[in-house]
Write a protein that holds these residues in place. Structure first.
Motif, PDB file in Angstrom:
ATOM      1  N   ASP A   1      10.625   5.079  -2.538  1.00  0.00           N
ATOM      2  CA  ASP A   1      10.785   3.908  -3.396  1.00  0.00           C
ATOM      3  C   ASP A   1       9.406   3.306  -3.635  1.00  0.00           C
ATOM      4  N   THR A   2       8.982   3.238  -4.887  1.00  0.00           N
ATOM      5  CA  THR A   2       7.656   2.713  -5.218  1.00  0.00           C
ATOM      6  C   THR A   2       7.704   1.263  -5.697  1.00  0.00           C
ATOM      7  N   THR A   3       8.772   0.558  -5.373  1.00  0.00           N
ATOM      8  CA  THR A   3       8.880  -0.855  -5.732  1.00  0.00           C
ATOM      9  C   THR A   3       8.092  -1.694  -4.738  1.00  0.00           C
ATOM     10  N   PRO A   4       7.054  -2.410  -5.165  1.00  0.00           N
ATOM     11  CA  PRO A   4       6.306  -3.250  -4.222  1.00  0.00           C
ATOM     12  C   PRO A   4       7.184  -4.375  -3.698  1.00  0.00           C
ATOM     13  N   PRO A   5       6.862  -4.918  -2.528  1.00  0.00           N
ATOM     14  CA  PRO A   5       7.641  -6.043  -2.002  1.00  0.00           C
ATOM     15  C   PRO A   5       7.513  -7.277  -2.883  1.00  0.00           C
ATOM     16  N   ASP A   6       8.540  -8.105  -2.852  1.00  0.00           N
ATOM     17  CA  ASP A   6       8.581  -9.323  -3.655  1.00  0.00           C
ATOM     18  C   ASP A   6       7.756 -10.414  -2.977  1.00  0.00           C
ATOM     19  N   TYR A   7       6.900 -11.096  -3.739  1.00  0.00           N
ATOM     20  CA  TYR A   7       6.124 -12.199  -3.176  1.00  0.00           C
ATOM     21  C   TYR A   7       7.018 -13.255  -2.529  1.00  0.00           C
ATOM     22  N   ARG A   8       8.239 -13.359  -2.986  1.00  0.00           N
ATOM     23  CA  ARG A   8       9.169 -14.347  -2.423  1.00  0.00           C
ATOM     24  C   ARG A   8       9.420 -14.118  -0.940  1.00  0.00           C
ATOM     25  N   ASP A   9       9.157 -12.891  -0.481  1.00  0.00           N
ATOM     26  CA  ASP A   9       9.343 -12.623   0.953  1.00  0.00           C
ATOM     27  C   ASP A   9       8.429 -13.458   1.827  1.00  0.00           C
TER      28      ASP A   9
ATOM     29  N   ALA B   1       0.825  -1.204   0.000  1.00  0.00           N
ATOM     30  CA  ALA B   1       0.000   0.000   0.000  1.00  0.00           C
ATOM     31  C   ALA B   1       0.862   1.259   0.000  1.00  0.00           C
ATOM     32  N   TYR B   2       1.908   1.270   0.805  1.00  0.00           N
ATOM     33  CA  TYR B   2       2.784   2.431   0.893  1.00  0.00           C
ATOM     34  C   TYR B   2       3.459   2.704  -0.444  1.00  0.00           C
TER      35      TYR B   2
END
Length: 434
Positions: free
Chosen positions: A416-424, A117-118
């Motif tokens: 930074d507008t990079t969404p988190p990686d699903y791999r997390d 969301a951020y």
């Protein structure tokens, strides 16, 4: 989109930006002065002679997502809804909660949703939290930790959710005390445990009156899941409105979903909307989730979108928001906590266009008012310079593309507008990294 050369410190002009006017569909071309992280001036375009330029691109206030379920989010890979139905979703979530919802698991998935969301430009979120005692205590602890950890980035509100019969007796008082202890909002669904939104449950009016009393005694706002089905017999909304009027309820009251309202006869619809307006109730619609779940029958094309009567409610003066609801869980298999996607989907699903009018306010100003956040949802002098910038110059351009090149400013500085990686989340949801 190449980021404008935003100064690392000090004030600056952000030139040639289009911002929502009145109505929100109208875009005013302006120069914005940013100082000390806030909007210091709004001038006609061309007034400023230096500073980064948007070249006529749109600038919107950061978004407000007023109905989410961050504690449920992102469990789909380990607990899918195998038939896509509402009851299938209930069963899958209940099983997943019993098997997996430790504080560590909830914290990681909850935080993942906040990170999404951020990155997409949301500055405030209201999330419903499954509150089944005693387990609900740990969920509210996680919520409080993350609310504090994210303060200054996302304004976070919590709402209890459970079947209304869970509010009876001593457990109900304990649940309401838990909500009050955490500065939350009292919420519930208008069905009984184990049932669906198929009819008005026996004893509903007495339980509803009790729920209002719990909220009033603790000074709590209320936010309810209402009539989330296509069953016209599940018409609890008029009862809720009449109860609020009779009790002269003084706090904020929002209802979500009210899917079955759109299938009622016109006379019932008109009478219900009049009651909702008189009671001062606000409405939030969840168009993506409702379209996904409602009227789902195997091997049959749905005949109904499941969305409530947004046009009619707004025309009657009822404040209406749209929100993301569930993300990647059994109630909605998709989503990314992205309010651009929510607004675009709402416009397309519910035909909120021609004219677009003030419908953009459903993800900014209106939900900000519902949450009691006076500095959110608008671009005006004195508020934080929390903005989402787009290359799109017109609403039609904005609505036509996914806007993956947006820029998000918080306190006037790009993030930074990079969404988190699903791999997390692989280890939590059972995906083999190999």
């Amino acid at each position: 989109m190449t980021a404008p050369a935003i100064p690392a410190s000090g004030g600056y002009w952000l030139r040639d930006a289009r911002i929502p006017g009145t109505p929100a569909e109208r875009l005013d071309r302006v120069d914005l002065r940013i100082e000390r992280g806030r909007i210091a001036a709004i001038a006609p375009v061309g007034a400023a002679t230096d500073g980064p330029s948007l070249d006529g691109g749109m600038a919107l206030p950061c978004f407000v997502d007023v109905h989410t379920h961050l504690d449920k989010g992102h469990i789909w890979p380990r607990s899918p809804n195998t038939d896509g139905t509402f009851r299938g979703a209930l069963s899958a979530v209940m099983a997943d909660r019993e098997a997996h919802w430790s504080e560590e698991d909830t914290r990681a998935r909850f935080a993942f949703g906040l990170r999404c969301a951020y990155a997409h430009g949301t500055a405030a979120i209201r999330t419903h939290l499954d509150t089944y005692l005693p387990h609900g205590r740990s969920t509210w602890r996680v919520f409080a930790e993350l609310r504090d950890a994210w303060a200054g980035r996302i304004d976070l509100q919590g709402v209890s959710i459970c079947p209304i019969d869970r509010l009876a007796g001593e457990d109900g008082a304990a649940l309401a005390d838990l909500v009050a202890e955490h500065g939350g909002v009292l919420g519930f669904v208008t069905r009984f445990a184990g049932g669906g939104h198929d009819a008005i449950p026996p004893g509903f009016e007495e339980l509803l009156d009790h729920a209002f009393a719990l909220a009033e005694a603790r000074g709590l706002d209320m936010d309810l899941h209402v009539d989330e089905s296509g069953a016209t017999a599940a018409a609890t909304l008029p009862i809720i409105a009449r109860t609020a009027i009779r009790r002269r309820f003084q706090h904020r009251l929002q209802v979500g979903h009210i899917c079955s309202l759109s299938l009622q006869p016109d006379a019932v619809i008109n009478a219900t909307i009049r009651l909702v307006r008189e009671a001062g109730i606000t409405v939030v619609s969840l168009p993506m989730c409702n379209m996904y779940l409602q009227d789902r029958t195997p091997s049959r094309t749905p005949r109904w979108r499941g969305v409530t009567l947004l046009h009619e409610l707004a025309a009657a003066g009822v404040p209406v928001s749209v929100a993301s609801d569930n993300c990647r869980d059994p109630f909605y298999a998709y989503g990314d906590h992205d309010m651009v996607e929510v607004l675009q989907s709402a416009v397309r699903i519910a035909q909120l266009d021609h004219p677009l009018g003030d419908w953009p306010d459903t993800v900014t100003a209106t939900p900000a008012a519902v949450m009691g956040l006076p500095e959110r949802g608008a671009i005006r002098v004195g508020v934080p310079a929390d903005l989402v910038l787009f290359r799109a110059r017109l609403w039609h351009e904005f609505l036509a593309r996914g806007q993956s090149d947006r820029i998000v400013l918080r306190g006037g500085r790009p993030i930074d507008t990079t969404p988190p990686d699903y791999r997390d989340l692989d280890a939590l949801v059972g995906i083999d990294a190999g």
